[in-house]
Design a protein around this motif. Structure first.
Motif, PDB file in Angstrom:
ATOM      1  N   THR A 116       1.318  -1.089  -0.169  1.00  0.00           N
ATOM      2  CA  THR A 116       0.368  -0.502   0.015  1.00  0.00           C
ATOM      3  C   THR A 116       1.040   1.430  -0.300  1.00  0.00           C
ATOM      4  O   THR A 116       0.542   2.306  -0.946  1.00  0.00           O
ATOM      5  CB  THR A 116      -0.835   0.039   1.325  1.00  0.00           C
ATOM      6  OG1 THR A 116      -1.847  -1.267   0.887  1.00  0.00           O
ATOM      7  CG2 THR A 116      -1.633   1.409   0.945  1.00  0.00           C
TER       8      THR A 116
ATOM      9  N   LEU B  50       0.458   3.947  -3.229  1.00  0.00           N
ATOM     10  CA  LEU B  50       0.555   5.450  -2.543  1.00  0.00           C
ATOM     11  C   LEU B  50       0.946   6.646  -3.383  1.00  0.00           C
ATOM     12  O   LEU B  50       1.072   7.193  -4.075  1.00  0.00           O
ATOM     13  CB  LEU B  50       0.290   5.389  -1.457  1.00  0.00           C
ATOM     14  CG  LEU B  50      -0.628   5.114  -0.449  1.00  0.00           C
ATOM     15  CD1 LEU B  50      -0.838   5.047   0.668  1.00  0.00           C
ATOM     16  CD2 LEU B  50      -1.953   6.102  -0.500  1.00  0.00           C
TER      17      LEU B  50
ATOM     18  N   HIS C 290      -1.490   9.630  -4.460  1.00  0.00           N
ATOM     19  CA  HIS C 290      -2.333   9.411  -4.101  1.00  0.00           C
ATOM     20  C   HIS C 290      -2.210  10.271  -2.866  1.00  0.00           C
ATOM     21  O   HIS C 290      -1.095  10.012  -2.333  1.00  0.00           O
ATOM     22  CB  HIS C 290      -3.961   8.359  -4.205  1.00  0.00           C
ATOM     23  CG  HIS C 290      -4.083   8.531  -5.127  1.00  0.00           C
ATOM     24  ND1 HIS C 290      -3.928   7.469  -5.853  1.00  0.00           N
ATOM     25  CD2 HIS C 290      -5.454   8.995  -5.610  1.00  0.00           C
ATOM     26  CE1 HIS C 290      -4.802   7.433  -7.057  1.00  0.00           C
ATOM     27  NE2 HIS C 290      -6.169   8.462  -7.023  1.00  0.00           N
ATOM     28  N   ALA C 291      -2.981  11.185  -2.150  1.00  0.00           N
ATOM     29  CA  ALA C 291      -2.925  11.902  -0.562  1.00  0.00           C
ATOM     30  C   ALA C 291      -3.345  10.935   0.294  1.00  0.00           C
ATOM     31  O   ALA C 291      -3.192  10.776   1.532  1.00  0.00           O
ATOM     32  CB  ALA C 291      -4.004  13.131  -0.207  1.00  0.00           C
ATOM     33  N   SER C 292      -4.585  10.065  -0.247  1.00  0.00           N
ATOM     34  CA  SER C 292      -4.879   8.739   1.049  1.00  0.00           C
ATOM     35  C   SER C 292      -5.077   7.845   0.103  1.00  0.00           C
ATOM     36  O   SER C 292      -5.323   7.421  -0.841  1.00  0.00           O
ATOM     37  CB  SER C 292      -6.040   8.968   2.067  1.00  0.00           C
ATOM     38  OG  SER C 292      -7.506   9.518   0.662  1.00  0.00           O
ATOM     39  N   VAL C 293      -5.426   6.663   1.602  1.00  0.00           N
ATOM     40  CA  VAL C 293      -5.846   5.301   0.906  1.00  0.00           C
ATOM     41  C   VAL C 293      -6.806   5.089   0.259  1.00  0.00           C
ATOM     42  O   VAL C 293      -7.229   4.551  -0.537  1.00  0.00           O
ATOM     43  CB  VAL C 293      -5.628   3.945   2.374  1.00  0.00           C
ATOM     44  CG1 VAL C 293      -5.883   2.765   1.713  1.00  0.00           C
ATOM     45  CG2 VAL C 293      -3.818   3.522   2.742  1.00  0.00           C
ATOM     46  N   ARG C 294      -7.917   6.243   1.386  1.00  0.00           N
ATOM     47  CA  ARG C 294      -9.217   5.983   0.267  1.00  0.00           C
ATOM     48  C   ARG C 294      -9.520   6.338  -0.958  1.00  0.00           C
ATOM     49  O   ARG C 294      -9.937   5.582  -1.720  1.00  0.00           O
ATOM     50  CB  ARG C 294     -10.419   6.935   1.120  1.00  0.00           C
ATOM     51  CG  ARG C 294     -11.278   6.730   1.045  1.00  0.00           C
ATOM     52  CD  ARG C 294     -12.363   7.642   2.401  1.00  0.00           C
ATOM     53  NE  ARG C 294     -13.099   6.194   2.300  1.00  0.00           N
ATOM     54  CZ  ARG C 294     -13.878   6.629   3.461  1.00  0.00           C
ATOM     55  NH1 ARG C 294     -13.752   7.940   4.448  1.00  0.00           N
ATOM     56  NH2 ARG C 294     -14.897   5.686   4.100  1.00  0.00           N
ATOM     57  N   SER C 295      -8.566   7.395  -1.307  1.00  0.00           N
ATOM     58  CA  SER C 295      -8.206   8.143  -2.516  1.00  0.00           C
ATOM     59  C   SER C 295      -8.064   6.358  -3.639  1.00  0.00           C
ATOM     60  O   SER C 295      -8.616   7.030  -4.892  1.00  0.00           O
ATOM     61  CB  SER C 295      -7.780   9.524  -3.034  1.00  0.00           C
ATOM     62  OG  SER C 295      -6.922   8.694  -2.795  1.00  0.00           O
TER      63      SER C 295
END
Length: 179
Positions: free
Chosen positions: A138, A142, A147-152
Motif C-alpha cells: 500500500t 500510494l 494519492h494523498a490517502s488510501v481511501r482515494s
C-alpha cells in the motif's frame, strides 16, 4: 508511458522534453495542486521515447501532426517544429479509436465505427490494479499513484477474484502441510 508510470494523463501530456531524465527512466511533472513531482517508467517507454523526441531538445513532448494555430500559448508550441502540444481531448480520441478492437475482442473490423475503445484513464487504473494484484504494498501504491490517502487509492487498487485466490492459497495451513 501512462500505463508504465500510472500517472494521470493530463500530467503526462504536459511533459516537456526538458522535463525528462531518460537515463533514470523518470520525468518531472507538475501534479495536482501545482507541486513538482516525479513519474517513473519502464523499458517499454524508455525504448520508445527516442523515436518520439527525435532531435528535439525542448518543448512539448507530445505534439499534434500539424503546425500550431495562431494564438496558441507559446508554452504549448514546440520552438523547433512549430507544432502544438496534443490536447487531452485529442489524445483520448486517438487512443479510444485505436483500441476499439482490443476492447471488443469478439467484434469484427467491419463493426469498428460502432464500437467504443478504452480511455486514457483506464491505463492508470489498470496499472494500479495490476500492481495491487502483484502484491505491491500500500505505501508503494500510494507513492506510485501520488494519492494523498488510501481511501482515494481504493477505487483503483481493486484486485480481482483470481488475484485474491492466488494470495490466499499459499497461506492455507492445510496446503502448506501437503508440500
Amino acid at each position: 508511458m501512462l500505463y508504465e508510470s500510472a500517472a494521470r494523463a493530463d500530467e503526462v501530456l504536459c511533459l516537456n522534453v526538458e522535463d525528462l531524465y531518460p537515463q533514470d527512466k523518470r520525468g518531472k511533472i507538475t501534479a495536482k495542486g501545482g507541486a513538482t513531482e516525479w513519474i517513473h517508467w519502464q523499458s517499454g517507454t524508455a525504448q520508445l521515447l527516442p523515436r518520439l523526441i527525435g532531435l528535439r531538445t525542448c518543448g512539448p513532448l507530445f505534439l499534434t501532426g500539424r503546425k500550431a494555430p495562431a494564438g496558441t500559448p507559446s508554452p504549448d508550441v514546440c520552438p523547433e517544429t512549430g507544432r502544438a502540444r496534443v490536447s487531452y481531448r485529442r489524445a483520448e480520441e486517438i487512443f479510444e479509436e485505436n483500441t476499439r478492437l482490443l476492447a471488443n475482442r469478439l467484434a469484427s473490423p467491419e463493426d469498428i465505427e460502432d464500437l467504443d475503445g478504452w480511455t486514457l484513464h483506464r491505463l492508470r487504473h489498470s496499472a494500479l490494479t495490476h500492481d495491487a494484484e502483484g502484491g505491491t504494498s500500500t505505501p508503494m501504491l500510494l507513492a506510485r499513484s501520488r494519492h494523498a490517502s488510501v481511501r482515494s487509492l481504493e477505487r483503483y487498487a481493486r484486485p480481482g477474484i483470481d488475484a485474491v485466490a492466488q494470495h490466499v492459497a499459499p497461506r492455507d495451513p492445510a496446503a502448506r502441510r501437503r508440500h
